[in-house]
Structure formats: C-alpha cells, structure tokens
Enzyme design. Structure first.
Site, PDB file in Angstrom:
ATOM      1  N   HIS A   1       3.461 -32.379 -16.433  1.00  0.00           N
ATOM      2  CA  HIS A   1       3.967 -33.249 -15.387  1.00  0.00           C
ATOM      3  C   HIS A   1       5.492 -33.240 -15.409  1.00  0.00           C
ATOM      4  O   HIS A   1       6.076 -33.322 -16.479  1.00  0.00           O
ATOM      5  CB  HIS A   1       3.482 -34.677 -15.613  1.00  0.00           C
ATOM      6  CG  HIS A   1       4.068 -35.640 -14.618  1.00  0.00           C
ATOM      7  ND1 HIS A   1       3.609 -35.720 -13.324  1.00  0.00           N
ATOM      8  CD2 HIS A   1       5.099 -36.519 -14.711  1.00  0.00           C
ATOM      9  CE1 HIS A   1       4.319 -36.634 -12.670  1.00  0.00           C
ATOM     10  NE2 HIS A   1       5.228 -37.130 -13.484  1.00  0.00           N
TER      11      HIS A   1
ATOM     12  N   GLY B   1      -1.078  17.440  -5.437  1.00  0.00           N
ATOM     13  CA  GLY B   1      -2.234  17.742  -6.275  1.00  0.00           C
ATOM     14  C   GLY B   1      -3.466  17.922  -5.410  1.00  0.00           C
ATOM     15  O   GLY B   1      -3.674  17.181  -4.447  1.00  0.00           O
TER      16      GLY B   1
ATOM     17  N   ALA C   1       0.279  -3.495  12.878  1.00  0.00           N
ATOM     18  CA  ALA C   1      -0.256  -3.759  11.527  1.00  0.00           C
ATOM     19  C   ALA C   1      -1.705  -4.188  11.672  1.00  0.00           C
ATOM     20  O   ALA C   1      -2.053  -5.355  11.523  1.00  0.00           O
ATOM     21  CB  ALA C   1       0.565  -4.835  10.833  1.00  0.00           C
TER      22      ALA C   1
HETATM   23  P1  FAD Z   1      -0.773   3.928  -3.154  1.00  0.00           P
HETATM   24  O1  FAD Z   1       0.109   2.859  -3.637  1.00  0.00           O
HETATM   25  O2  FAD Z   1      -0.812   4.193  -1.694  1.00  0.00           O
HETATM   26  O3  FAD Z   1      -0.336   5.252  -3.941  1.00  0.00           O
HETATM   27  C1  FAD Z   1      -0.927   6.482  -3.714  1.00  0.00           C
HETATM   28  C2  FAD Z   1       0.061   7.570  -4.117  1.00  0.00           C
HETATM   29  O4  FAD Z   1      -0.605   8.815  -4.135  1.00  0.00           O
HETATM   30  C3  FAD Z   1       1.236   7.727  -3.167  1.00  0.00           C
HETATM   31  O5  FAD Z   1       2.428   7.781  -3.884  1.00  0.00           O
HETATM   32  C4  FAD Z   1       0.958   9.068  -2.481  1.00  0.00           C
HETATM   33  O6  FAD Z   1       2.152   9.749  -2.139  1.00  0.00           O
HETATM   34  C5  FAD Z   1       0.240   9.802  -3.593  1.00  0.00           C
HETATM   35  N1  FAD Z   1      -0.617  10.902  -3.148  1.00  0.00           N
HETATM   36  C6  FAD Z   1      -1.639  10.850  -2.254  1.00  0.00           C
HETATM   37  N2  FAD Z   1      -2.236  12.043  -2.162  1.00  0.00           N
HETATM   38  C7  FAD Z   1      -1.582  12.866  -3.011  1.00  0.00           C
HETATM   39  C8  FAD Z   1      -1.735  14.221  -3.370  1.00  0.00           C
HETATM   40  N3  FAD Z   1      -2.729  14.979  -2.847  1.00  0.00           N
HETATM   41  N4  FAD Z   1      -0.879  14.764  -4.253  1.00  0.00           N
HETATM   42  C9  FAD Z   1       0.105  14.012  -4.813  1.00  0.00           C
HETATM   43  N5  FAD Z   1       0.291  12.717  -4.523  1.00  0.00           N
HETATM   44  C10 FAD Z   1      -0.549  12.157  -3.629  1.00  0.00           C
HETATM   45  N6  FAD Z   1      -1.024  -5.401  -2.277  1.00  0.00           N
HETATM   46  C11 FAD Z   1      -0.981  -6.443  -3.130  1.00  0.00           C
HETATM   47  O7  FAD Z   1      -1.838  -6.536  -4.012  1.00  0.00           O
HETATM   48  N7  FAD Z   1      -0.003  -7.395  -3.034  1.00  0.00           N
HETATM   49  C12 FAD Z   1       0.960  -7.339  -2.079  1.00  0.00           C
HETATM   50  O8  FAD Z   1       1.830  -8.206  -2.031  1.00  0.00           O
HETATM   51  C13 FAD Z   1       0.944  -6.259  -1.175  1.00  0.00           C
HETATM   52  N8  FAD Z   1       1.877  -6.149  -0.214  1.00  0.00           N
HETATM   53  C14 FAD Z   1       1.855  -5.080   0.625  1.00  0.00           C
HETATM   54  C15 FAD Z   1       2.816  -5.015   1.643  1.00  0.00           C
HETATM   55  C16 FAD Z   1       2.823  -3.956   2.525  1.00  0.00           C
HETATM   56  C17 FAD Z   1       3.871  -3.881   3.602  1.00  0.00           C
HETATM   57  C18 FAD Z   1       1.838  -2.923   2.393  1.00  0.00           C
HETATM   58  C19 FAD Z   1       1.852  -1.734   3.314  1.00  0.00           C
HETATM   59  C20 FAD Z   1       0.876  -2.990   1.407  1.00  0.00           C
HETATM   60  C21 FAD Z   1       0.870  -4.077   0.523  1.00  0.00           C
HETATM   61  N9  FAD Z   1      -0.105  -4.209  -0.467  1.00  0.00           N
HETATM   62  C22 FAD Z   1      -0.083  -5.285  -1.313  1.00  0.00           C
HETATM   63  C23 FAD Z   1      -1.173  -3.209  -0.647  1.00  0.00           C
HETATM   64  C24 FAD Z   1      -0.804  -2.263  -1.810  1.00  0.00           C
HETATM   65  O9  FAD Z   1       0.425  -1.642  -1.521  1.00  0.00           O
HETATM   66  C25 FAD Z   1      -1.892  -1.231  -2.005  1.00  0.00           C
HETATM   67  O10 FAD Z   1      -3.135  -1.888  -2.188  1.00  0.00           O
HETATM   68  C26 FAD Z   1      -1.604  -0.377  -3.226  1.00  0.00           C
HETATM   69  O11 FAD Z   1      -0.373   0.288  -3.115  1.00  0.00           O
HETATM   70  C27 FAD Z   1      -2.718   0.652  -3.437  1.00  0.00           C
HETATM   71  O12 FAD Z   1      -2.448   1.379  -4.589  1.00  0.00           O
HETATM   72  P2  FAD Z   1      -2.969   2.869  -4.766  1.00  0.00           P
HETATM   73  O13 FAD Z   1      -2.436   3.315  -6.075  1.00  0.00           O
HETATM   74  O14 FAD Z   1      -4.403   2.933  -4.506  1.00  0.00           O
HETATM   75  O15 FAD Z   1      -2.282   3.713  -3.586  1.00  0.00           O
HETATM   76  P1  NAI Z   2      -5.289  -6.677   7.771  1.00  0.00           P
HETATM   77  O1  NAI Z   2      -6.651  -6.117   7.727  1.00  0.00           O
HETATM   78  O2  NAI Z   2      -4.880  -7.719   6.809  1.00  0.00           O
HETATM   79  O3  NAI Z   2      -5.013  -7.298   9.221  1.00  0.00           O
HETATM   80  C1  NAI Z   2      -5.145  -6.572  10.401  1.00  0.00           C
HETATM   81  C2  NAI Z   2      -5.329  -7.538  11.548  1.00  0.00           C
HETATM   82  O4  NAI Z   2      -5.200  -6.827  12.755  1.00  0.00           O
HETATM   83  C3  NAI Z   2      -6.683  -8.215  11.550  1.00  0.00           C
HETATM   84  O5  NAI Z   2      -6.513  -9.611  11.665  1.00  0.00           O
HETATM   85  C4  NAI Z   2      -7.380  -7.616  12.759  1.00  0.00           C
HETATM   86  O6  NAI Z   2      -8.270  -8.504  13.392  1.00  0.00           O
HETATM   87  C5  NAI Z   2      -6.202  -7.295  13.655  1.00  0.00           C
HETATM   88  N1  NAI Z   2      -6.446  -6.220  14.631  1.00  0.00           N
HETATM   89  C6  NAI Z   2      -7.079  -5.056  14.405  1.00  0.00           C
HETATM   90  N2  NAI Z   2      -7.057  -4.295  15.548  1.00  0.00           N
HETATM   91  C7  NAI Z   2      -6.388  -5.020  16.482  1.00  0.00           C
HETATM   92  C8  NAI Z   2      -6.018  -4.781  17.842  1.00  0.00           C
HETATM   93  N3  NAI Z   2      -6.328  -3.635  18.472  1.00  0.00           N
HETATM   94  N4  NAI Z   2      -5.327  -5.736  18.489  1.00  0.00           N
HETATM   95  C9  NAI Z   2      -5.005  -6.903  17.863  1.00  0.00           C
HETATM   96  N5  NAI Z   2      -5.322  -7.176  16.584  1.00  0.00           N
HETATM   97  C10 NAI Z   2      -5.993  -6.239  15.899  1.00  0.00           C
HETATM   98  O7  NAI Z   2      -4.335  -5.390   7.714  1.00  0.00           O
HETATM   99  P2  NAI Z   2      -2.767  -5.282   7.511  1.00  0.00           P
HETATM  100  O8  NAI Z   2      -2.082  -6.560   7.785  1.00  0.00           O
HETATM  101  O9  NAI Z   2      -2.372  -4.075   8.290  1.00  0.00           O
HETATM  102  O10 NAI Z   2      -2.634  -4.967   5.972  1.00  0.00           O
HETATM  103  C11 NAI Z   2      -3.265  -3.795   5.419  1.00  0.00           C
HETATM  104  C12 NAI Z   2      -3.687  -4.045   4.000  1.00  0.00           C
HETATM  105  O11 NAI Z   2      -2.561  -4.154   3.150  1.00  0.00           O
HETATM  106  C13 NAI Z   2      -4.481  -5.329   3.862  1.00  0.00           C
HETATM  107  O12 NAI Z   2      -5.837  -4.976   3.808  1.00  0.00           O
HETATM  108  C14 NAI Z   2      -4.041  -5.924   2.592  1.00  0.00           C
HETATM  109  O13 NAI Z   2      -5.049  -5.775   1.633  1.00  0.00           O
HETATM  110  C15 NAI Z   2      -2.815  -5.120   2.156  1.00  0.00           C
HETATM  111  N6  NAI Z   2      -1.676  -6.035   2.061  1.00  0.00           N
HETATM  112  C16 NAI Z   2      -1.724  -7.018   1.119  1.00  0.00           C
HETATM  113  C17 NAI Z   2      -0.692  -7.918   1.014  1.00  0.00           C
HETATM  114  C18 NAI Z   2      -0.797  -9.001   0.006  1.00  0.00           C
HETATM  115  O14 NAI Z   2      -1.661  -8.928  -0.862  1.00  0.00           O
HETATM  116  N7  NAI Z   2       0.057 -10.016   0.044  1.00  0.00           N
HETATM  117  C19 NAI Z   2       0.482  -7.854   1.878  1.00  0.00           C
HETATM  118  C20 NAI Z   2       0.398  -6.815   2.866  1.00  0.00           C
HETATM  119  C21 NAI Z   2      -0.640  -5.939   2.918  1.00  0.00           C
END
Ligand code: FAD
Ligand code: NAI
Length: 475
Positions: free
Chosen positions: A451, A122, A276
């Site tokens: 509890h 899109g 990461a």
């Molecule tokens: P996304 O989930 O990234 O979705 C965006 C979608 O848009 C994608 O499907 C993409 O393909 C599509 N898209 C983009 N541009 C276009 C286009 N031009 N046309 C058509 N489609 C398009 N958050 C939590 O709250 N709890 C967690 O436990 C958690 N764990 C995580 C673990 C990992 C390993 C990672 C990487 C992230 C985690 N997050 C977690 C973060 C969470 O995944 C994101 O905050 C969330 O997915 C964001 O939602 P979104 O809808 O903004 O984007």
């Molecule tokens: P993050 O922002 O949580 O952590 C990145 C870490 O990398 C920071 O501690 C930062 O200081 C460090 N860092 C940055 N540059 C560096 C370098 N050059 N060398 C060494 N350390 C460095 O980002 P992360 O873990 O990649 O996750 C991305 C996002 O996904 C988060 O912002 C989070 O919101 C979301 N997420 C949420 C989860 C949850 O809600 N349970 C689980 C996984 C992801």
C-alpha cells in the site's frame, strides 16, 4: 565439406532467437539465420518485434503519452512549463536508438551463448538440410539434426487499399512517420489501430478509425471494452464501428476512403491511411516443395501442440503457426521446442497467455471473458474494483478503469482477469501467475499487497468476488 549443426533456426524474431539461445544453453551447436533489413539498409536480428513492432511502438506510445500528459495533466500538479514543444525528429531518433540497442544486444547474446548468427536467407530442403544464402554471397548447404522455423508474419494487404509507402501505409511505415499527419485514417480498430491511432492522436492528428465489426474490441470482456471505448472517445479517437471499407483512392492531396455502415455509403478524406486489418504468416521461400512442410488453409505451418511439423526433427514456432500472434507466445514456444530437442519434458499453456493493449488506459486480460464462461455453462461469480477508489491511481492522476475478476462459483478457481487502467500490462502478471497455479480468489484475497499500489485494485477485485471489498461498496 558442408557445415553441420545440432540445431538450425530460420528467423531471429522473438520466437527464433529465443529458441536458438535456449538450445545453445542445452549445449547444442546452433546457427540462427535471419534476413531482416531495416529502412537504413542495415541488417538486424530481432524480427518484427524489435525492429517494427512491440519495441518501437512502445517507445512512441511513451513519448506521445508524456507529451499528452504535459499538455493536459501538469497544470493539475501545479507544474507550468511555458509553451510546450514537440520535436518529431528527436522522438524518432530516440525510438530508433532503442531499437538499435536491443537488436544489437541479440548479436551480443548470440556471441555469449556461442550461437552462430548468420545474415541472409534460409530455406529448408528435404532431409533436414538448410540452404543458406548470405546477403553478399553464394548459397551453401548446412546439415542440421533439428530445424526450427520461425519466419514470422507480415501485414495483410487489402486489394482495394494496396500499400504505397506514402499515403496508404502499413504499421511499419506508421512507426516511422517524420511529421504528424493532420488527418489520419486507420482501417481496423484492433491492437495496432488503437495503439498507433493513440500515438498520432496524442501528437495532434485528427484520427478516424474504420472498424468492420459491430462490437468494439470483440475479443475483450464487454465491461472492459465498454469502459475503454468511453475513454478513447473522450480522447478524441473517432471509432466508427460496423463500417466496412469499400475502397481507398490515394492522390497528391491525400486519400479518399469509402466505407459502408448501417447508414449507407460514406467517405472520409485523410492525409495518411494506416491499414491494420491483421497479419498473415510469412513463409515465402522458406521451404522447398519436397521438404514435407504443410500449410493450412490460412497459410500457417501445420504443427501439433508441441510445435512439431510433419517432418521428423523440424519444428515451427511463433507467428508462422496457429495461436495468437504475440511475441511472448512465440518466445515460450521457442523455449519449449529447444527443451524438447534436449530431451526434456516441456509445454506451453495456451490457455494462460496474457493480452495487453498499450493504450492509455492500458487494457490487459488473461483467461476467459465473462461471455465465454457463461457459454461454458459453469456457474461463476465476478468481482470488480474501480481505480477511482485506489489511492495510488489518484496520486498518479489515472483513475479511469477497473479490475474485474471472474471465478468459479463451486471451487473459487479464478477463470479470467480483465483490467482496463493504469499499468494494466504490468498488473496482469499477478493474474497470469494465479491462473498458471490454478489459484482461487481466496489465494489473492489472503495475499498481502503493498500500500499504496495499483495492485491493491487486483486484491480488492478478488475480495469483491465474495462481496468483501474493503475500500468500496460491494454490489
Ligand atoms: P518475427 O518477429 O516476424 O520474426 C521473423 C523473422 O524471420 C524476421 O526477422 C524475418 O526477416 C525472418 N525470416 C523470415 N523468413 C526468413 C527466411 N526464409 N530466411 C531468413 N530469415 C527469415 N506482440 C506482443 O506480444 N506485444 C506487443 O506489444 C506487440 N506489438 C506489436 C506492434 C506492432 C506494430 C506489430 C506489427 C506487431 C506487434 N506485436 C506485439 C506482434 C509481434 O511483433 C509478433 O508476434 C512477433 O514479432 C512474432 O515473432 P516471430 O519470431 O514469430 O516473428
Ligand atoms: P487485429 O486482428 O488486432 O485487428 C484487426 C482489426 O481490423 C479487427 O478488429 C478486424 O475486425 C478489423 N478489420 C479487418 N478487416 C477489415 C476491413 N476490411 N475493414 C475494417 N476493419 C477490418 O490486427 P492488427 O491490429 O493488424 O494487429 C496484428 C497482430 O499484431 C495482432 O494479432 C496482435 O496479436 C499483434 N499486435 C500485438 C500488440 C500487443 O500485444 N500490444 C500490438 C500490436 C500488434
């Protein structure tokens, strides 16, 4: 004649697909466009969260935690299992199955709510038109009364450690490994580093995490971060703080990671390296130059508090706009925008968004840390309660950690709740509601908690803020 909808959503992650469903619930005609393609070549709704984030990571955290507990805890319960085995292929099949079910479920929800789920790319054009290019077809123009951009985010790639999909990998690759790496390096002790580091450490990897910041979990309350750091150390996670990566070289044998810390130049050798270090908003090919959308200096789409872009009728939600990159934050923005489009009053309370790390012990918080309250100058009191004094935690064999409550000295309003311990991610819901209702510690003190339950630790921490804890010495 071109198609037209009341609402076109670009992106079917938790921000976009929820916005689409809510808009349809308001009786709007809605299309939701997404191009996500999984590694098996199949297209799927659900975005990062369902396909490569929240859901698959939690599936593997659960499997690896069970394996770890079987190894280390079963004996204490008097359970013997014979030799414990591990089948990574079966673990990964389960993970993929959960993802398939949930992403398929979105297709079902779209049908039930009469949302047209369109698979392809899109692009927002000027004048609230959207160019939709199906994965197997020619571009077509869709007219839209309102457009919601929910394009999400992608991992940040470091120039000195470019992803190669084999040795130097991102979080998605790290969720789909088919064998346990003997030595695993992680750059970044953030949420992903700790969750995925925990998964592979429990399954047997020797995990080293390189973190640039001097403080562990700098965004968390210090008491909680310090307690968690001790636990992670006990579990064998080698977290090196104040360490900046200076280079990573992949070879047939593994990856040599160079970094600098207070002691000078150092290096480690690992089999796989997960980078990461955060995620960045993804807006490639999302809008035409003349569409009127503005990006800030970090690449986020500029929006106001109600997720309106500068273009009338065009909104943006989720990871592609300011605020924490969390699925629940994006979903609530999606609901808010759909409600606003329907003419309702709606808002997101950005001050009350819970954070959860699904490690063991889990870490969860909402509201302000003690340092933030101190800095605000408001007089405050704190109460805390250790899980070691909680009966349910004892029965669960998970006594590590505590609940900490921070409240205003003058009117007793709860300002922050910080939990490290079993089921912290579930327990925090009570605190989120408390903050949403501007509750006082007395409100929680006078609420009956079952509890024996872990929630009694929240109750006792609230009591402890007034030195009235009943099952622990008040300090
Ligand atoms: P996304 O989930 O990234 O979705 C965006 C979608 O848009 C994608 O499907 C993409 O393909 C599509 N898209 C983009 N541009 C276009 C286009 N031009 N046309 C058509 N489609 C398009 N958050 C939590 O709250 N709890 C967690 O436990 C958690 N764990 C995580 C673990 C990992 C390993 C990672 C990487 C992230 C985690 N997050 C977690 C973060 C969470 O995944 C994101 O905050 C969330 O997915 C964001 O939602 P979104 O809808 O903004 O984007
Ligand atoms: P993050 O922002 O949580 O952590 C990145 C870490 O990398 C920071 O501690 C930062 O200081 C460090 N860092 C940055 N540059 C560096 C370098 N050059 N060398 C060494 N350390 C460095 O980002 P992360 O873990 O990649 O996750 C991305 C996002 O996904 C988060 O912002 C989070 O919101 C979301 N997420 C949420 C989860 C949850 O809600 N349970 C689980 C996984 C992801």
């Amino acid at each position: 004649m071109s198609k037209s909808y009341d609402v076109v959503v670009i992106g079917a992650g938790p921000a976009g697909y929820i916005a689409a469903i809510r808009a349809a619930q308001h009786g709007k005609s809605v299309a939701c466009i997404d191009e996500w393609q999984n590694r098996d070549g199949k297209y799927a709704f659900g975005g990062t969260c369902l396909n490569a984030g929240c859901i698959p990571s939690k599936a593997l955290l659960e499997s690896s935690e069970l394996y770890h507990r079987a190894q280390h805890e079963f004996k204490k319960h008097g359970i013997s299992t014979g030799e414990l085995g591990m089948d990574i292929a079966a673990m990964q099949k389960r993970r993929a199955g959960i993802v398939r079910q949930l992403t398929g479920g979105i297709g079902g929800l779209f049908k039930a709510n009469k949302v047209d789920g369109l698979v392809g790319h899109g692009k927002l054009l000027a004048g609230r038109k959207v160019e939709f290019t199906p994965v197997d077809g020619e571009p077509e123009i869709i007219e839209a009364e309102n457009v919601i951009l929910g394009s999400g985010s992608v991992p940040i790639e470091l120039p000195m450690a470019k992803f190669d999909g084999d040795r130097i990998i991102d979080s998605w690759d790290a969720l789909e490994l088919d064998a346990v790496p003997e030595r695993l390096g992680v750059i970044g002790a953030g949420v992903i580093g700790l969750e995925l580091g925990s998964v592979w450490a429990r399954l047997g990897s020797e995990v080293t995490i390189i973190e640039a910041m001097d403080d562990f979990l700098f965004m968390a309350d210090r008491d909680v971060a310090n307690a968690a750091a001790k636990d992670f150390k006990k579990q064998g996670l080698d977290i090196r703080l104040g360490a900046k990566m200076t280079g990573a070289t992949a070879s047939k044998k593994g990856v040599k990671v160079d970094y600098e810390d207070a002691s000078g130049a150092n290096s480690i050798e690992v089999d796989k390296l997960i980078v990461a270090v955060g995620r960045r908003p993804f807006t490639d090919g999302l809008f035409a130059d003349d569409a009127g959308i503005q990006l800030d200096e970090r690449g986020f789409i500029v929006v106001d508090d109600e997720c309106r872009t500068r273009v009338k009728g065009v909104y943006a939600v989720g990871d592609c706009v300011r605020g924490p990159m969390l699925a629940h934050k994006g979903s609530e923005e999606g609901v808010m925008v759909a409600d606003l489009i329907a003419g309702e009053i709606a808002e997101v309370n950005y001050d009350v968004i819970p954070s959860v790390l699904y490690t063991a012990p889990e870490i969860a918080w909402v509201g302000k840390t003690e340092a933030e309250v101190k800095e605000s100058g408001r007089a405050y009191k704190t109460g805390s309660f250790p899980f070691a004094a909680n009966g349910r935690a004892k029965a669960l064999e998970q006594t590590s950690g505590m609940v900490k409550v921070i409240a205003a000295e003058d009117d007793d309003e709860i300002l922050g709740v910080h939990i490290v311990g079993p089921m912290a991610g579930e327990l925090i819901a009570e605190a989120v509601l408390a903050l949403e209702f501007s509750a006082s510690t007395e409100d929680i003190q006078r609420t009956v908690h079952a509890h024996p339950s872990l929630s009694e630790a929240v109750h006792e921490a609230a009591l402890s803020a007034d030195k009235r804890a009943l099952n622990y010495m008040n300090r």
